[in-house]
Design a protein around this motif. Structure first.
Motif, PDB file in Angstrom:
ATOM      1  N   ARG A   1     120.177  20.744 -11.751  1.00  0.00           N
ATOM      2  CA  ARG A   1     120.153  20.904 -10.599  1.00  0.00           C
ATOM      3  C   ARG A   1     119.352  22.098  -9.929  1.00  0.00           C
ATOM      4  NH1 ARG A   1     124.006  15.767  -9.240  1.00  0.00           N
ATOM      5  NH2 ARG A   1     122.487  13.789  -9.942  1.00  0.00           N
TER       6      ARG A   1
ATOM      7  N   PHE B   1     110.436  12.554   3.287  1.00  0.00           N
ATOM      8  CA  PHE B   1     110.837  12.428   4.873  1.00  0.00           C
ATOM      9  C   PHE B   1     112.180  13.970   4.910  1.00  0.00           C
ATOM     10  CE2 PHE B   1     111.259   8.185   3.095  1.00  0.00           C
ATOM     11  CZ  PHE B   1     111.421   7.124   4.517  1.00  0.00           C
ATOM     12  N   ALA B   2     112.248  14.426   5.298  1.00  0.00           N
ATOM     13  CA  ALA B   2     112.742  15.882   6.181  1.00  0.00           C
ATOM     14  C   ALA B   2     113.811  16.074   5.404  1.00  0.00           C
ATOM     15  CB  ALA B   2     112.520  16.397   7.536  1.00  0.00           C
ATOM     16  N   GLY B   3     113.950  16.806   5.194  1.00  0.00           N
ATOM     17  CA  GLY B   3     115.781  16.901   4.418  1.00  0.00           C
ATOM     18  C   GLY B   3     116.743  18.725   4.637  1.00  0.00           C
TER      19      GLY B   3
ATOM     20  N   MET C   1     129.050  23.945   4.318  1.00  0.00           N
ATOM     21  CA  MET C   1     128.836  22.315   4.293  1.00  0.00           C
ATOM     22  C   MET C   1     129.533  22.646   6.036  1.00  0.00           C
ATOM     23  SD  MET C   1     126.795  21.063   2.745  1.00  0.00           S
ATOM     24  CE  MET C   1     126.915  19.467   2.810  1.00  0.00           C
TER      25      MET C   1
ATOM     26  N   GLY D   1     116.495  12.627   5.453  1.00  0.00           N
ATOM     27  CA  GLY D   1     116.504  12.901   3.965  1.00  0.00           C
ATOM     28  C   GLY D   1     117.271  13.937   3.411  1.00  0.00           C
ATOM     29  N   ILE D   2     118.209  14.579   4.205  1.00  0.00           N
ATOM     30  CA  ILE D   2     118.913  16.241   4.167  1.00  0.00           C
ATOM     31  C   ILE D   2     119.820  15.384   2.664  1.00  0.00           C
ATOM     32  CG2 ILE D   2     121.238  15.620   5.621  1.00  0.00           C
ATOM     33  CD1 ILE D   2     119.649  18.587   5.567  1.00  0.00           C
TER      34      ILE D   2
ATOM     35  N   ASP E   1     118.986  13.874   0.083  1.00  0.00           N
ATOM     36  CA  ASP E   1     118.265  13.780  -0.999  1.00  0.00           C
ATOM     37  C   ASP E   1     118.044  15.404  -1.558  1.00  0.00           C
ATOM     38  OD1 ASP E   1     117.915  11.673  -2.149  1.00  0.00           O
ATOM     39  OD2 ASP E   1     115.389  11.416  -0.783  1.00  0.00           O
ATOM     40  N   ARG E   2     118.282  15.926  -0.636  1.00  0.00           N
ATOM     41  CA  ARG E   2     117.997  17.320  -0.727  1.00  0.00           C
ATOM     42  C   ARG E   2     119.777  17.994  -1.181  1.00  0.00           C
ATOM     43  NH1 ARG E   2     113.746  21.092  -0.299  1.00  0.00           N
ATOM     44  NH2 ARG E   2     113.470  20.430   1.598  1.00  0.00           N
ATOM     45  N   PHE E   3     120.348  18.106  -0.407  1.00  0.00           N
ATOM     46  CA  PHE E   3     121.747  18.239  -0.997  1.00  0.00           C
ATOM     47  C   PHE E   3     121.603  18.230  -2.640  1.00  0.00           C
ATOM     48  CE2 PHE E   3     123.582  18.259   3.343  1.00  0.00           C
ATOM     49  CZ  PHE E   3     122.954  19.492   3.482  1.00  0.00           C
ATOM     50  N   ARG E   4     121.464  16.467  -2.741  1.00  0.00           N
ATOM     51  CA  ARG E   4     121.642  16.388  -4.780  1.00  0.00           C
ATOM     52  C   ARG E   4     121.251  16.716  -5.103  1.00  0.00           C
ATOM     53  NH1 ARG E   4     120.349  10.198  -4.138  1.00  0.00           N
ATOM     54  NH2 ARG E   4     121.474  10.920  -6.575  1.00  0.00           N
ATOM     55  N   SER E   5     119.521  17.313  -4.839  1.00  0.00           N
ATOM     56  CA  SER E   5     118.960  18.123  -6.020  1.00  0.00           C
ATOM     57  C   SER E   5     119.342  19.419  -6.202  1.00  0.00           C
ATOM     58  CB  SER E   5     117.502  17.636  -6.066  1.00  0.00           C
ATOM     59  OG  SER E   5     117.288  18.724  -4.510  1.00  0.00           O
ATOM     60  N   MET E   6     120.540  19.710  -5.257  1.00  0.00           N
ATOM     61  CA  MET E   6     120.833  20.516  -5.472  1.00  0.00           C
ATOM     62  C   MET E   6     122.153  21.416  -5.494  1.00  0.00           C
ATOM     63  SD  MET E   6     120.076  22.144  -1.204  1.00  0.00           S
ATOM     64  CE  MET E   6     121.014  24.371  -1.786  1.00  0.00           C
ATOM     65  N   ASP E   7     122.488  20.365  -6.157  1.00  0.00           N
ATOM     66  CA  ASP E   7     123.779  20.144  -7.503  1.00  0.00           C
ATOM     67  C   ASP E   7     125.099  20.651  -6.020  1.00  0.00           C
ATOM     68  OD1 ASP E   7     125.833  20.276  -8.779  1.00  0.00           O
ATOM     69  OD2 ASP E   7     125.482  22.599  -9.272  1.00  0.00           O
ATOM     70  N   VAL E   8     124.952  20.014  -5.194  1.00  0.00           N
ATOM     71  CA  VAL E   8     125.884  20.203  -3.987  1.00  0.00           C
ATOM     72  C   VAL E   8     126.595  18.416  -4.517  1.00  0.00           C
ATOM     73  CG1 VAL E   8     126.619  20.412  -1.624  1.00  0.00           C
ATOM     74  CG2 VAL E   8     124.795  21.252  -2.491  1.00  0.00           C
TER      75      VAL E   8
ATOM     76  N   LEU F   1     123.998  27.366  -0.130  1.00  0.00           N
ATOM     77  CA  LEU F   1     124.655  26.300  -0.428  1.00  0.00           C
ATOM     78  C   LEU F   1     123.515  26.789  -2.408  1.00  0.00           C
ATOM     79  CD1 LEU F   1     123.993  23.168   1.029  1.00  0.00           C
ATOM     80  CD2 LEU F   1     125.970  24.580  -0.093  1.00  0.00           C
TER      81      LEU F   1
ATOM     82  N   ASN G   1     130.080  26.417  -1.084  1.00  0.00           N
ATOM     83  CA  ASN G   1     129.629  25.140  -0.701  1.00  0.00           C
ATOM     84  C   ASN G   1     129.974  24.391   0.215  1.00  0.00           C
ATOM     85  OD1 ASN G   1     127.849  25.456  -2.530  1.00  0.00           O
ATOM     86  ND2 ASN G   1     128.591  24.494  -3.443  1.00  0.00           N
TER      87      ASN G   1
ATOM     88  N   LEU H   1     117.459  12.252  -8.822  1.00  0.00           N
ATOM     89  CA  LEU H   1     117.904  11.620  -7.829  1.00  0.00           C
ATOM     90  C   LEU H   1     118.206   9.464  -7.940  1.00  0.00           C
ATOM     91  CD1 LEU H   1     116.225  13.185  -5.153  1.00  0.00           C
ATOM     92  CD2 LEU H   1     117.997  13.635  -5.707  1.00  0.00           C
TER      93      LEU H   1
END
Lengths: 318, 255
Positions: free
Chosen positions: A78, A87-89, B15, B89-90, B92-99, A106, B11, A55
């Motif tokens: 990834r 922070f909640a994702g 989305m 925060g979402i 960061d979640r997406f980016r760490s998931m290869d979206v 996803l 994806n 990140l």
């Protein structure tokens, strides 16, 4: 490290406008283990985890996660990791179930598998009853559990958890630990940051203490605690004169004092016989010591022993 | 179809579903984006219409402009949606998931198209009630829908890029006003000739004008000069530039 699921970092450095956050971090996390990064706020824990989770880009140094370089092979990384930040994702306007199904899609699951995966995780995290409620209506603990479940949807090989149990009640924290232990047994690698020594002690195979962006101590929880000393016996004096007497009697054996709380601490192994004889020795008339407690060294104790500064003080430094 | 194309499609669909659900549940924004266009329509026809002379029935003149104003406003809401994502925060979640950033943005653009389709139908219905009488051929209807879609896509993607640029959802919200006022300085509500001469250049050479004039021509068969290819070129240009900008901004914003 080849194609294994471990983490390997060499000389990671990162500065922000506000100053350096990481100054040459080295880490080795073997596959299928839990590694805890400990340290006060501002020590660089979050920056380290964000770099390893692709990140944030490091200014210098390199790192491999699950066998791939985080900078040049980030897509490969990834596909094998999950990151759960502070922070909640998750989306508040969606229900818990919708969030998890979306994450599952996803991660490449088809609609039916996504539905099943979501249902299983909701049950596992004790959220089945509120699966159809919007996240905006969840309590803090429920939201945190959903967030953690979202990080598990894709069955990642390496999990990054930034203060995963902050804000959880003790029961949820226990449940989280059990889940993590099961994952590691199945071969996953977990890197977590925490401010709780107890958590690192319970979960981690190895841990590192960070201060000002570099590792000040690394080892197994037992090794680190051994460097701090064993448990301590806290004696609270009945009144000020008794406190002065206790200080005089114990002299160099005192490892910590709290004048405001009228208490002094000495090292102990926790054995009843030893504590009894110590009390008899310093307080034969049974009038000086009002209460006593045996406690394990806290993160603050460990930090103080390793850096010479209290963790609270260090957090204020930044 | 290759494995990665399939993953990309999955994806995009996940989305899009997400963004549509988020839109549907944002009741306040939903009501605003439906009520505002209707209010504008009524305001122009009944409050201003009597005083404005365009050589035709004013309702005939103004409906294409109001349609465009509405979809412009509807599209600009994508800026707020994207900015909200970037500040939570979402992302960061997406980016760490290869979206990819484009998948996240595309979801919001699809939701924007759906939202605008609904508001356009509503505004059109109201327009018919207050006396708008289009006489377009079937091909004319299809072409009108097509050009509105092109405009919505271009403005939505542009809005998404603005959403990436804005530091906060509130900042992104300010952008909706810019888009709202763009059609005012076009031939949407009054003929360009009636404006001060220094404004002619801008009013004639901005995306709203050719789109509106093409719509008028298609829906009303009037004699107005229409430039459908200019309109499409504007839309394609804005869309292409916005997609490229999105890619760059997403990368800049997230390292």
């Amino acid at each position: 490290m080849g194609s294994t699921n471990g983490i390997e970092a060499r000389g990671l450095a990162k500065s922000y406008d506000s100053g350096p956050a990481l100054c040459g971090l080295d880490l080795d996390v073997p596959p299928a283990s839990v590694f805890a990064l400990l340290g006060p706020n501002g020590a660089g824990k979050t920056t380290a985890v964000r770099i390893l989770a692709t990140l944030t880009r490091a200014d210098s140094g390199s790192a491999r996660v699950a066998g791939f370089d985080v900078a040049t092979e980030s897509r490969q990384v990834r596909r094998r990791i999950s990151f759960t930040g502070q922070f909640a994702g998750v989306d508040e306007p969606q229900t818990g179930e919708e969030n998890l199904r979306m994450m599952a899609r996803l991660c490449g699951l088809n609609r039916r598998d996504a539905r099943n995966r979501a249902r299983d995780l909701l049950a596992q995290f004790d959220l089945a009853d509120v699966a159809k409620n919007r996240v905006a209506t969840y309590s803090g603990g429920m939201r945190r559990r959903l967030d953690l479940a979202a990080g598990l949807v894709g069955r990642p090989a390496v999990l990054f958890l930034d203060e995963p149990t902050t804000g959880l009640d003790p029961r949820s924290r226990q449940a989280m630990w059990v889940v993590l232990e099961a994952l590691v047994k199945d071969g996953a690698t977990v890197l977590l940051t925490t401010q709780y020594l107890e958590e690192a002690d319970r979960l981690a195979h190895r841990m590192a203490m960070l201060d000002h962006g570099s590792v000040v101590a690394e080892g197994t929880p037992a090794e680190l605690k051994a460097r701090v000393g064993r448990q301590r016996l806290v004696l609270r004096a009945a009144h000020q004169a008794a406190y002065d007497d206790l200080l005089f009697e114990l002299a160099t054996r005192v490892i910590e004092v709290d004048p405001a709380g009228l208490s002094v601490s000495v090292a102990t192994d926790g054995a009843a016989a030893a504590i009894r004889s110590l009390l008899d020795e310093v307080d034969p008339l049974r009038g000086l010591v009002a209460r006593f407690a045996v406690r394990a060294p806290s993160l603050d104790d460990v930090f103080l022993a390793l850096t010479g500064r209290g963790a609270q003080v260090a957090a204020q430094d930044v | 179809m290759s494995e990665s194309t399939l993953a990309g499609l999955r994806n995009w669909s996940a989305m899009s579903g997400r963004s549509i659900r988020l839109t549907r549940r944002n009741v306040e924004a939903g009501v605003t984006s439906l009520m505002l266009p209707v209010m504008l329509m009524l305001m122009f026809v009944y409050l201003f219409g009597g005083a404005i002379n365009t050589g035709t029935d004013y309702v005939q003149y103004v409906v294409p402009g109001v349609l465009l104003l509405c979809v412009g406003f509807g599209s600009s809401l994508a800026a707020v949606a994207v900015s909200t994502d970037m500040n939570s925060g979402i992302s960061d979640r997406f980016r760490s998931m290869d979206v990819s950033g484009n998948a996240v943005v595309a979801g919001h653009v699809v939701a924007s198209v759906v939202r605008n389709a609904i508001s356009t139908l509503l505004v059109f219905g109201v327009a018919l009630l207050v006396g708008f009488r289009p006489h377009a051929s079937p091909a004319g209807w299809a072409a009108s829908g097509g050009i509105l879609l092109a405009y919505v896509l271009a403005m939505s993607w542009f809005a998404a890029a603005v959403g990436l640029l804005a530091r906060s959802p509130e900042g992104a919200n300010a952008f909706t006003f810019v888009v709202m006022f763009l059609p005012y300085a076009s031939s949407a509500f009054v003929p360009v000739d009636t404006m001060p001469s220094w404004l002619h250049g801008f009013a004639r050479h901005q995306p709203s004008t050719p789109v509106i004039e093409t719509l008028r021509r298609l829906l009303l068969h009037n004699n107005e000069a229409a430039a459908p290819w200019t309109a499409l070129a504007w839309c394609a240009g804005v869309l292409g530039a916005s997609m490229a900008l999105t890619r760059v901004l997403y990368r800049l914003r997230t390292t």
